[in-house]
Design a protein around this motif. Structure first.
Motif, PDB file in Angstrom:
ATOM      1  N   ALA A  72       0.829  -1.271  -0.045  1.00 42.64           N
ATOM      2  CA  ALA A  72      -0.034   0.160   0.115  1.00 42.64           C
ATOM      3  C   ALA A  72       0.825   1.272  -0.120  1.00 42.64           C
ATOM      4  O   ALA A  72       2.039   1.049  -0.315  1.00 42.64           O
ATOM      5  CB  ALA A  72      -0.985   0.098   1.296  1.00 42.64           C
ATOM      6  N   GLY A 100       3.343   1.591  14.010  1.00 45.39           N
ATOM      7  CA  GLY A 100       2.859   1.366  15.330  1.00 45.39           C
ATOM      8  C   GLY A 100       3.284   0.480  16.279  1.00 45.39           C
ATOM      9  O   GLY A 100       2.718   0.504  17.454  1.00 45.39           O
ATOM     10  N   PHE A 101       4.104  -0.429  15.817  1.00 48.02           N
ATOM     11  CA  PHE A 101       4.512  -1.561  16.589  1.00 48.02           C
ATOM     12  C   PHE A 101       5.593  -1.160  17.302  1.00 48.02           C
ATOM     13  O   PHE A 101       6.782  -0.350  16.886  1.00 48.02           O
ATOM     14  CB  PHE A 101       4.935  -2.785  15.787  1.00 48.02           C
ATOM     15  CG  PHE A 101       3.584  -3.416  15.366  1.00 48.02           C
ATOM     16  CD1 PHE A 101       3.258  -4.470  15.679  1.00 48.02           C
ATOM     17  CD2 PHE A 101       3.118  -2.712  13.921  1.00 48.02           C
ATOM     18  CE1 PHE A 101       2.001  -5.145  15.198  1.00 48.02           C
ATOM     19  CE2 PHE A 101       1.716  -3.432  13.468  1.00 48.02           C
ATOM     20  CZ  PHE A 101       1.533  -4.670  14.027  1.00 48.02           C
ATOM     21  N   GLY A 102       5.552  -1.723  18.873  1.00 50.03           N
ATOM     22  CA  GLY A 102       6.861  -1.351  19.618  1.00 50.03           C
ATOM     23  C   GLY A 102       7.802  -2.286  19.187  1.00 50.03           C
ATOM     24  O   GLY A 102       7.914  -3.153  18.537  1.00 50.03           O
ATOM     25  N   HIS A 142      -3.470   8.884   8.645  1.00 52.43           N
ATOM     26  CA  HIS A 142      -3.666   7.927   9.453  1.00 52.43           C
ATOM     27  C   HIS A 142      -5.087   8.151  10.128  1.00 52.43           C
ATOM     28  O   HIS A 142      -5.824   7.017  10.535  1.00 52.43           O
ATOM     29  CB  HIS A 142      -2.859   8.230  10.650  1.00 52.43           C
ATOM     30  CG  HIS A 142      -2.555   7.132  11.589  1.00 52.43           C
ATOM     31  ND1 HIS A 142      -1.885   5.816  11.231  1.00 52.43           N
ATOM     32  CD2 HIS A 142      -3.162   6.629  12.791  1.00 52.43           C
ATOM     33  CE1 HIS A 142      -1.878   5.002  12.069  1.00 52.43           C
ATOM     34  NE2 HIS A 142      -2.452   5.293  13.206  1.00 52.43           N
ATOM     35  N   GLN A 187      -3.759  13.563  27.847  1.00 51.24           N
ATOM     36  CA  GLN A 187      -2.522  12.977  27.745  1.00 51.24           C
ATOM     37  C   GLN A 187      -1.719  12.814  29.103  1.00 51.24           C
ATOM     38  O   GLN A 187      -1.333  11.787  29.519  1.00 51.24           O
ATOM     39  CB  GLN A 187      -1.585  13.423  26.667  1.00 51.24           C
ATOM     40  CG  GLN A 187      -0.191  12.813  26.533  1.00 51.24           C
ATOM     41  CD  GLN A 187      -0.297  11.439  25.738  1.00 51.24           C
ATOM     42  OE1 GLN A 187      -1.559  11.072  25.581  1.00 51.24           O
ATOM     43  NE2 GLN A 187       0.579  10.649  26.072  1.00 51.24           N
ATOM     44  N   SER A 222      -1.564  13.280  20.772  1.00 46.70           N
ATOM     45  CA  SER A 222      -0.311  12.776  21.253  1.00 46.70           C
ATOM     46  C   SER A 222       0.050  11.760  20.152  1.00 46.70           C
ATOM     47  O   SER A 222       0.930  11.316  19.802  1.00 46.70           O
ATOM     48  CB  SER A 222      -0.085  12.354  22.742  1.00 46.70           C
ATOM     49  OG  SER A 222       0.899  11.554  22.821  1.00 46.70           O
ATOM     50  N   TYR A 223      -0.905  10.673  20.035  1.00 46.87           N
ATOM     51  CA  TYR A 223      -1.029   9.468  19.281  1.00 46.87           C
ATOM     52  C   TYR A 223      -0.345   9.850  17.926  1.00 46.87           C
ATOM     53  O   TYR A 223       0.430   9.316  17.144  1.00 46.87           O
ATOM     54  CB  TYR A 223      -2.190   8.910  19.307  1.00 46.87           C
ATOM     55  CG  TYR A 223      -2.179   7.518  18.238  1.00 46.87           C
ATOM     56  CD1 TYR A 223      -1.526   6.567  18.606  1.00 46.87           C
ATOM     57  CD2 TYR A 223      -3.156   7.560  17.254  1.00 46.87           C
ATOM     58  CE1 TYR A 223      -1.501   5.184  17.873  1.00 46.87           C
ATOM     59  CE2 TYR A 223      -3.148   6.704  16.278  1.00 46.87           C
ATOM     60  CZ  TYR A 223      -2.590   5.270  16.478  1.00 46.87           C
ATOM     61  OH  TYR A 223      -2.579   4.178  15.604  1.00 46.87           O
ATOM     62  N   HIS A 265       2.914  11.138  17.434  1.00 52.25           N
ATOM     63  CA  HIS A 265       3.825  10.102  17.416  1.00 52.25           C
ATOM     64  C   HIS A 265       4.068   9.287  16.245  1.00 52.25           C
ATOM     65  O   HIS A 265       5.129   9.114  15.564  1.00 52.25           O
ATOM     66  CB  HIS A 265       3.342   9.057  18.525  1.00 52.25           C
ATOM     67  CG  HIS A 265       4.493   7.970  18.671  1.00 52.25           C
ATOM     68  ND1 HIS A 265       5.630   7.864  19.236  1.00 52.25           N
ATOM     69  CD2 HIS A 265       4.169   6.505  18.103  1.00 52.25           C
ATOM     70  CE1 HIS A 265       5.942   6.726  19.304  1.00 52.25           C
ATOM     71  NE2 HIS A 265       5.279   5.961  18.496  1.00 52.25           N
ATOM     72  N   ARG A 280      11.242   7.677   8.416  1.00 50.13           N
ATOM     73  CA  ARG A 280      11.232   6.375   7.426  1.00 50.13           C
ATOM     74  C   ARG A 280      10.843   6.496   5.843  1.00 50.13           C
ATOM     75  O   ARG A 280      11.026   5.653   5.030  1.00 50.13           O
ATOM     76  CB  ARG A 280      10.767   5.014   7.898  1.00 50.13           C
ATOM     77  CG  ARG A 280       8.899   5.158   8.047  1.00 50.13           C
ATOM     78  CD  ARG A 280       8.594   3.552   8.186  1.00 50.13           C
ATOM     79  NE  ARG A 280       7.022   3.694   8.102  1.00 50.13           N
ATOM     80  CZ  ARG A 280       6.286   3.584   7.296  1.00 50.13           C
ATOM     81  NH1 ARG A 280       6.936   3.335   6.150  1.00 50.13           N
ATOM     82  NH2 ARG A 280       5.333   3.585   7.598  1.00 50.13           N
ATOM     83  N   LEU A 301      -4.199  -4.946   7.851  1.00 53.95           N
ATOM     84  CA  LEU A 301      -2.997  -5.174   8.439  1.00 53.95           C
ATOM     85  C   LEU A 301      -3.308  -5.650   9.858  1.00 53.95           C
ATOM     86  O   LEU A 301      -2.274  -6.268  10.422  1.00 53.95           O
ATOM     87  CB  LEU A 301      -2.210  -3.693   8.612  1.00 53.95           C
ATOM     88  CG  LEU A 301      -1.921  -3.076   7.388  1.00 53.95           C
ATOM     89  CD1 LEU A 301      -1.618  -1.461   7.710  1.00 53.95           C
ATOM     90  CD2 LEU A 301      -0.760  -3.607   6.620  1.00 53.95           C
ATOM     91  N   LEU A 302      -4.512  -5.441  10.185  1.00 54.62           N
ATOM     92  CA  LEU A 302      -4.447  -5.929  11.818  1.00 54.62           C
ATOM     93  C   LEU A 302      -5.461  -7.122  11.927  1.00 54.62           C
ATOM     94  O   LEU A 302      -5.157  -7.988  12.715  1.00 54.62           O
ATOM     95  CB  LEU A 302      -5.385  -4.711  12.468  1.00 54.62           C
ATOM     96  CG  LEU A 302      -4.645  -3.547  12.600  1.00 54.62           C
ATOM     97  CD1 LEU A 302      -5.331  -2.295  13.111  1.00 54.62           C
ATOM     98  CD2 LEU A 302      -3.495  -3.835  13.626  1.00 54.62           C
TER      99      LEU A 302
END
Ligand SMILES: CC(=O)SCCNC(=O)CCNC(=O)[C@H](O)C(C)(C)COP(=O)(O)OP(=O)(O)OC[C@H]1O[C@@H](n2cnc3c(N)ncnc32)[C@H](O)[C@@H]1OP(=O)(O)O
Ligand SMILES: N[C@@H](CCO)C(=O)O
Length: 401
Positions: A64, A85-87, A254, A272, A290-291, A294, A302, A385-386
């Motif tokens: 995508a 979004g992944f830690g 997003h 927050q 805040s999200y 981020h 990237r 994706l989820l």
């Protein structure tokens, strides 16, 4: 069987293991829809599984907007993941840094089963992750193309993928699959090269983005182009890049990838830092702010702003009916010979189920084999994706037929 990956690496169950992105230089130029010709085109790609001696088990996976060739396994060379979004740690503690963006879908026993299929994933034309794009050096000037890069279409991306596969000696695909813009490429393959595609898996996709989708993409592109650091698209090598504009573009994007309910469930009106408002116009007061900041911050590290512009433009130009059928989707799909699987998500307002239904109805009207599933899921467009577990049985069954 021919292994295009060399000796099988040690791998965890369900994983393709360590992988490396490779690069192919196309022997011939690519003639583009805009009338221009791109020379010295390079394609970044990864492969998973084993190519059959008959070369008849190939699945091309298309990404995508912000993806790349690293779709599965753990990158041996990079910790730079497209999974913003992944830690660093996933549920089993093994870590997700460096995992491919569709790792849950590609691997042994997964939806795109590498015990059976040879899966090929490429970075699309115009990309910034190894395939020729606006940040590549223009062979005519010796400098990065910037906004001198030609405008590319989904058909141009598919043309490039076809030329790239030929360099691997692959002339026909068992299937082509993708979500969102990746699904557009999959549909385009079926229309453009009907005799070279056995099956299409188009997920959370459309034959043409609706007006609101065009509008949000226009806002995102404007945010980049109005950033003074964009410099008309020639920011490479200046020490400045339109990060502020691109951050805003990603925040806008997003929001369109999530559903309103998902945002409410997750963040609501939560603050927050405390239960008290701080009376600030600059700080991220709400959790959702805040999200988004981020997400913007990780994205600008990237991704290339010009690639965002070109890719966003390509997906907004995509219109199967207009490009191939004089306004008629049925006419556009007339030549399709592939079996088609369409999956949409109930909460995806950006690429809504109705768009996939249009494709289903057109194919059914033509007497072509098509399956359409709407998965009831709350997260919006990024469900592709989820919601891996719920897509898997549908795709496995379809590919087994
Ligand atoms: C699609 C292709 O073909 S390839 C490209 C695929 N990749 C992308 O689209 C990347 C962008 N999209 C995402 O990241 C999407 O959110 C998904 C679907 C991939 C992942 O979703 P999720 O697992 O739900 O991740 P989520 O949205 O919760 O984001 C988690 C991050 O947000 C951060 N976060 C969560 N709440 C907050 C908050 N209130 N304030 C600041 N940060 C926050 C977390 O700390 C975490 O940060 P980290 O990744 O730096 O560790
Ligand atoms: N989140 C995905 C969805 C785009 O359709 C991406 O960034 O590529």
């Amino acid at each position: 069987m021919i292994s295009a990956m060399g000796p099988a690496p040690t791998r965890a169950a369900g994983s393709v293991g360590p992988v490396e992105t490779r690069y192919a230089d196309l022997p011939d130029p690519i003639d583009l829809d805009c009338g221009r010709r791109l020379t010295q085109v390079r394609v970044a790609y990864e492969t998973y599984g084993t190519l059959s001696p008959e070369r008849d088990n190939v699945i091309l996976v298309c990404h995508a907007l912000s993806g790349d060739a690293h779709a599965a396994g753990r990158s041996a060379t990079s910790t730079d993941s497209t999974r913003d979004g992944f830690g660093a740690e996933d549920r089993d503690g093994a870590g997700t840094q460096g995992l491919g963006w569709w790792d849950g879908m590609i691997g042994p026993g997964k939806a795109f089963d590498t015990d059976r299929f040879f899966v090929v994933s490429t970075n699309l034309l115009g990309g910034c992750r190894g395939t020729t794009g606006p940040s590549s050096v223009n062979p005519e000037t010796g400098r990065p193309y910037g906004s001198d890069f030609p405008v590319v279409t989904v058909a141009d991306m598919v043309r490039t993928e076809r030329a790239f596969l030929a360099t691997l000696g692959i002339e026909r695909l068992a299937a082509v699959a993708g979500g969102s813009l990746g699904g557009m490429q999959a549909l385009q393959w079926a229309v453009q090269y009907p005799d070279r595609v056995g099956a299409v898996v188009a997920i959370a996709s459309t034959h043409a983005l609706h007006a609101q989708g065009l509008a949000w993409n226009a806002i995102a592109r404007d945010a980049i182009m109005r950033d003074p650091d964009w410099q008309g698209g020639h920011y490479h090598g200046t020490g400045r890049a339109p990060s502020a504009g691109m951050g805003v573009a990603r925040m806008v994007g997003h929001v369109t990838y999530l559903s309103s309910d998902a945002m409410t469930d997750r963040f609501g009106r939560g603050l927050q830092s405390s239960d008290d408002v701080r009376y600030t116009i600059t700080d991220a007061e709400f959790q959702v702010e805040s999200y988004l900041r981020h997400q913007a911050g990780t994205f600008v590290k990237r991704f290339d702003a010009n690639t965002y512009l070109y890719t966003s433009r390509a997906l907004t130009y995509f219109d199967l009916a207009r490009q191939h059928g004089d306004g008629s989707l049925a006419k556009a799909l007339e030549g399709v010979t592939a079996r088609t699987l369409l999956i949409a998500f109930s909460s995806d307002w950006l690429y809504p189920p109705s768009a996939s239904r249009d494709v289903e109805e057109a194919l059914l009207g033509l007497g072509k084999p098509v399956e359409f599933h709407v998965i009831d899921a709350p997260y919006g467009h990024d469900c592709f994706l989820l919601e891996e577990a719920r897509q898997t049985p549908i795709i496995r069954r379809f590919l087994s037929a």
